[in-house]
Design an enzyme around this catalytic site. Structure first.
Site, mmCIF file in Angstrom:
data_model
loop_
_atom_site.group_PDB
_atom_site.id
_atom_site.type_symbol
_atom_site.label_atom_id
_atom_site.label_comp_id
_atom_site.label_asym_id
_atom_site.label_seq_id
_atom_site.Cartn_x
_atom_site.Cartn_y
_atom_site.Cartn_z
ATOM 1 N N ASP A 1 0.825 -1.212 0.000
ATOM 2 C CA ASP A 1 0.000 0.000 0.000
ATOM 3 C C ASP A 1 0.861 1.265 0.000
ATOM 4 O OD1 ASP A 1 -2.341 1.372 -0.034
ATOM 5 O OD2 ASP A 1 -2.770 1.136 2.103
ATOM 6 N N ASN B 1 -10.272 -3.004 -6.991
ATOM 7 C CA ASN B 1 -9.410 -2.022 -7.676
ATOM 8 C C ASN B 1 -9.932 -1.615 -9.058
ATOM 9 O OD1 ASN B 1 -6.251 -3.222 -6.284
ATOM 10 N ND2 ASN B 1 -7.562 -1.545 -5.610
HETATM 11 C C1 FPP Z 1 -1.607 0.044 -3.697
HETATM 12 O O1 FPP Z 1 -1.146 1.383 -3.581
HETATM 13 C C2 FPP Z 1 -0.947 -0.641 -4.829
HETATM 14 C C3 FPP Z 1 -1.588 -1.245 -5.873
HETATM 15 C C4 FPP Z 1 -3.048 -1.321 -6.011
HETATM 16 C C5 FPP Z 1 -0.830 -1.836 -7.011
HETATM 17 C C6 FPP Z 1 0.344 -2.683 -6.594
HETATM 18 C C7 FPP Z 1 0.999 -3.224 -7.808
HETATM 19 C C8 FPP Z 1 2.333 -3.295 -8.003
HETATM 20 C C9 FPP Z 1 3.328 -2.844 -7.003
HETATM 21 C C10 FPP Z 1 2.849 -3.901 -9.265
HETATM 22 C C11 FPP Z 1 3.182 -5.353 -9.069
HETATM 23 C C12 FPP Z 1 3.510 -5.989 -10.369
HETATM 24 C C13 FPP Z 1 3.524 -7.319 -10.614
HETATM 25 C C14 FPP Z 1 3.735 -7.848 -11.974
HETATM 26 C C15 FPP Z 1 3.285 -8.302 -9.575
HETATM 27 P P1 FPP Z 1 -2.200 2.549 -3.747
HETATM 28 O O2 FPP Z 1 -2.307 2.906 -5.187
HETATM 29 O O3 FPP Z 1 -3.486 2.151 -3.112
HETATM 30 O O4 FPP Z 1 -1.536 3.718 -2.952
HETATM 31 P P2 FPP Z 1 -2.313 4.865 -2.143
HETATM 32 O O5 FPP Z 1 -2.995 4.158 -1.001
HETATM 33 O O6 FPP Z 1 -1.211 5.761 -1.703
HETATM 34 O O7 FPP Z 1 -3.275 5.504 -3.085
#
Ligand code: FPP
Length: 254
Positions: free
Chosen positions: A33, A81
């Site tokens: 996160d 998501n």
């Molecule tokens: C949450 O942060 C993160 C995600 C929904 C995406 C995570 C995906 C990756 C790190 C890529 C992984 C790739 C592979 C191929 C496995 P957020 O966007 O919710 O952050 P925020 O809470 O600050 O908005």
């Protein structure tokens, strides 16, 4: 660099001082996160945070492999998501594709066995092809098991398992009296995988967000304020030290 060592002695020498190799978690799950906030704090578009998040995931996989962790399960995209802006969802899907195209050979060399957990049939076709090929090409690898949760939802997983068992009962192939935990587990995406010993969530949020609701029943939870793209060796050591201080009683007494 990912390294698979045939002798535990070699692996032991890689373990940071202060960590007890006997008390290492066998399976770590991560809720990655804070990507969006990481980017926004730098005046960058949110998608740059996801890109940096991939590097943090590669680092974590490599360290877990080096330190003898048997499985790493990462929450990459939840069933919820899809509610994000259209452009961000599109970016994430093409990021998954690009990462698979780019990293598959390195994963193969490092003997990683990769699996994808979730309802995959609604993902873009190109991504489904890459997932199928990565799964097949690494299936026999004996290194760390890397489970990537994409379009994964814990509640949906449980409802589907219930539907499968109910249907089997309806056609007379299953006696409802015989349904037990093992029966249920066998219908989850994680079938065959041990439950996580440790769940790490970054960015300070204290919730499960529909992740591995069944499997996390007795996992130890470590929450760090660090945002996922910043998650590094020191942060993983802190999480492991925290884990090794816990007394795991699984509902019993010491
Ligand atoms: C949450 O942060 C993160 C995600 C929904 C995406 C995570 C995906 C990756 C790190 C890529 C992984 C790739 C592979 C191929 C496995 P957020 O966007 O919710 O952050 P925020 O809470 O600050 O908005």
């Amino acid at each position: 660099m990912l390294a698979i060592y045939s002798f535990d002695k070699e692996r032991l020498s890689l373990l940071p001082a202060g960590l007890d190799h006997i008390r290492m978690p066998s399976h770590i799950a991560v809720i990655m996160d804070g990507n969006g906030r990481w980017a926004q704090r730098r005046g960058l578009p949110r998608i740059m945070g996801h890109r940096a998040g991939v590097e943090a995931l590669k680092r974590t996989l490599s360290l877990c492999s080096d330190w003898g962790v048997s499985a790493l399960t990462a929450y990459a995209f939840s069933t919820e998501n899809w509610n994000r802006p259209y452009e961000e969802v599109g970016f994430l899907m093409s990021l998954f594709e690009r990462v698979l195209e780019r990293e598959l050979e390195a994963l193969e060399r490092a003997k990683v066995c990769i699996r994808f957990l979730g309802d995959l049939e609604v993902l873009p076709l190109r991504l489904q092809e890459l997932i199928a090929s990565a799964t097949e090409r690494t299936a026999d690898n004996k290194g760390i098991r890397f489970n990537v949760c994409i379009n994964y939802g814990g509640r949906r997983e449980l409802v589907k398992a219930a539907q499968i068992l109910a249907e089997r009962a309806r056609i007379g192939k299953l006696d409802p009296e015989t349904i037990d935990e093992a029966c249920f587990e066998a219908e989850l995406h994680t079938a065959g995988e041990s439950d996580p010993d440790l769940l790490i969530r970054t960015s300070g949020e204290m919730r499960l967000s529909n992740f591995l609701l069944w499997q996390l029943a007795y996992s130890e939870i470590h929450i760090t304020d660090m945002l996922w793209p910043d998650f590094n060796r020191e942060a993983l050591v802190l999480a492991l030290e925290d884990f090794q201080r816990r007394q795991r009683r699984f509902g019993g007494v010491e």
